[in-house]
Design a protein around this motif. Structure first.
Motif, PDB file in Angstrom:
ATOM      1  N   ASN A  12     -14.184 -10.353   5.774  1.00 35.26           N
ATOM      2  CA  ASN A  12     -15.075 -11.423   5.314  1.00 35.26           C
ATOM      3  C   ASN A  12     -15.451 -11.280   3.843  1.00 35.26           C
ATOM      4  O   ASN A  12     -16.457 -11.843   3.406  1.00 35.26           O
ATOM      5  N   LEU A  13     -14.677 -10.519   3.095  1.00 34.65           N
ATOM      6  CA  LEU A  13     -14.917 -10.398   1.661  1.00 34.65           C
ATOM      7  C   LEU A  13     -14.156 -11.498   0.929  1.00 34.65           C
ATOM      8  O   LEU A  13     -12.997 -11.769   1.220  1.00 34.65           O
ATOM      9  N   GLY A  14     -14.810 -12.148  -0.030  1.00 35.62           N
ATOM     10  CA  GLY A  14     -14.169 -13.201  -0.803  1.00 35.62           C
ATOM     11  C   GLY A  14     -13.141 -12.649  -1.761  1.00 35.62           C
ATOM     12  O   GLY A  14     -13.168 -11.454  -2.101  1.00 35.62           O
TER      13      GLY A  14
ATOM     14  N   THR B 107      -3.365  -6.398   2.018  1.00 32.50           N
ATOM     15  CA  THR B 107      -4.420  -7.262   2.552  1.00 32.50           C
ATOM     16  C   THR B 107      -4.315  -7.349   4.066  1.00 32.50           C
ATOM     17  O   THR B 107      -3.218  -7.401   4.623  1.00 32.50           O
ATOM     18  N   ALA B 108      -5.462  -7.360   4.726  1.00 33.37           N
ATOM     19  CA  ALA B 108      -5.497  -7.491   6.179  1.00 33.37           C
ATOM     20  C   ALA B 108      -5.420  -8.960   6.574  1.00 33.37           C
ATOM     21  O   ALA B 108      -5.806  -9.849   5.804  1.00 33.37           O
TER      22      ALA B 108
ATOM     23  N   ALA C   7     -15.605  -5.299  -4.272  1.00 32.35           N
ATOM     24  CA  ALA C   7     -15.196  -4.301  -3.290  1.00 32.35           C
ATOM     25  C   ALA C   7     -13.775  -4.565  -2.803  1.00 32.35           C
ATOM     26  O   ALA C   7     -12.972  -3.637  -2.631  1.00 32.35           O
ATOM     27  N   LEU C   8     -13.450  -5.850  -2.582  1.00 32.43           N
ATOM     28  CA  LEU C   8     -12.106  -6.195  -2.123  1.00 32.43           C
ATOM     29  C   LEU C   8     -11.083  -5.958  -3.226  1.00 32.43           C
ATOM     30  O   LEU C   8      -9.995  -5.432  -2.977  1.00 32.43           O
ATOM     31  N   VAL C   9     -11.426  -6.336  -4.445  1.00 35.23           N
ATOM     32  CA  VAL C   9     -10.516  -6.129  -5.574  1.00 35.23           C
ATOM     33  C   VAL C   9     -10.205  -4.641  -5.732  1.00 35.23           C
ATOM     34  O   VAL C   9      -9.049  -4.238  -5.921  1.00 35.23           O
TER      35      VAL C   9
END
Length: 209
Positions: free
Chosen positions: A100-102, A136-137, A107-109
């Motif tokens: 659910n990270l944009g 990526t999941a 954090a995702l980057v």
């Protein structure tokens, strides 16, 4: 018993009988018919698309991914690796879901950059050659497939780990490429569990020979 009471009793009786009838017809009969049709027409999917090893043991489902790592969570070099998973500790069917990270979330980057570096080092390829699905999941966290590009960058590493010719492992990957659904929906893909099982069978045959 007056007329009103008798009418109420009849109404309740009809309702109870209808409930029993429809419970039997729809709750039992319909379920039995649909299950029977599924078993006759598509027994594999009806049972969950179970995948079995050479000795007949169920090792998973073609619809749900799984990790190929050691007890410490390190990826095993002799196996093709799936894409990352955000479902529980990884590929947990009861915890299906993404992070659910944009796309612009720091954090995702950072997570993607770390994964790209890890995959590049593990497979011995430039970071620029690491495809998106390797870092990526999926939305469900249970995707059993990887892209053809991700499978191909793993060929050399798997071949080295199993002492097999690169051309042999590459041919096995190409034999397991699945086309888009209905010929145009989605992308070409490779089911990791089915590929790794075929790889185990190939290595076993090579050892026997």
């Amino acid at each position: 018993m007056d007329t009103s009471t008798r009418s109420t009793a009849r109404t309740v009786g009809v309702a109870v009988r209808a409930l029993i009838l429809f419970t039997i017809v729809l709750g039992v009969g319909y379920t039995a018919v649909v299950t029977g049709i599924g078993q006759l027409a598509m027994p594999g999917p009806a049972d969950g698309s179970l995948v079995r090893s050479g000795d007949g043991q169920v090792v998973g489902s073609a619809l749900i991914g799984q990790s190929f790592s050691d007890a410490a969570g390190r990826p095993l070099p002799q196996y093709f690796q799936p894409r990352p998973s955000a479902a529980g500790a990884g590929y947990a069917p009861t915890a299906s879901g993404g992070s659910n990270l944009g796309p612009d979330d720091p954090a995702l980057v950072q997570r993607i950059a770390a994964r790209r570096a890890q995959v590049a080092a593990f497979d011995g390829v430039p970071a620029g050659e690491v495809p998106a699905d390797a870092v990526t999941a999926s939305g469900s966290g249970l995707d059993p497939d990887i892209s053809v590009a991700y499978a191909l960058i793993q060929v050399d590493r798997v071949a080295r780990a199993r002492l097999l010719p690169v051309t042999t492992v590459r041919a096995l990957v190409e034999a397991h490429v699945q086309p888009p659904d209905l010929g145009y929906l989605g992308e070409r893909r490779v089911n990791v569990l089915e590929l790794d099982l075929a790889l185990d069978g190939m290595s076993h045959d090579a050892q026997k020979g």
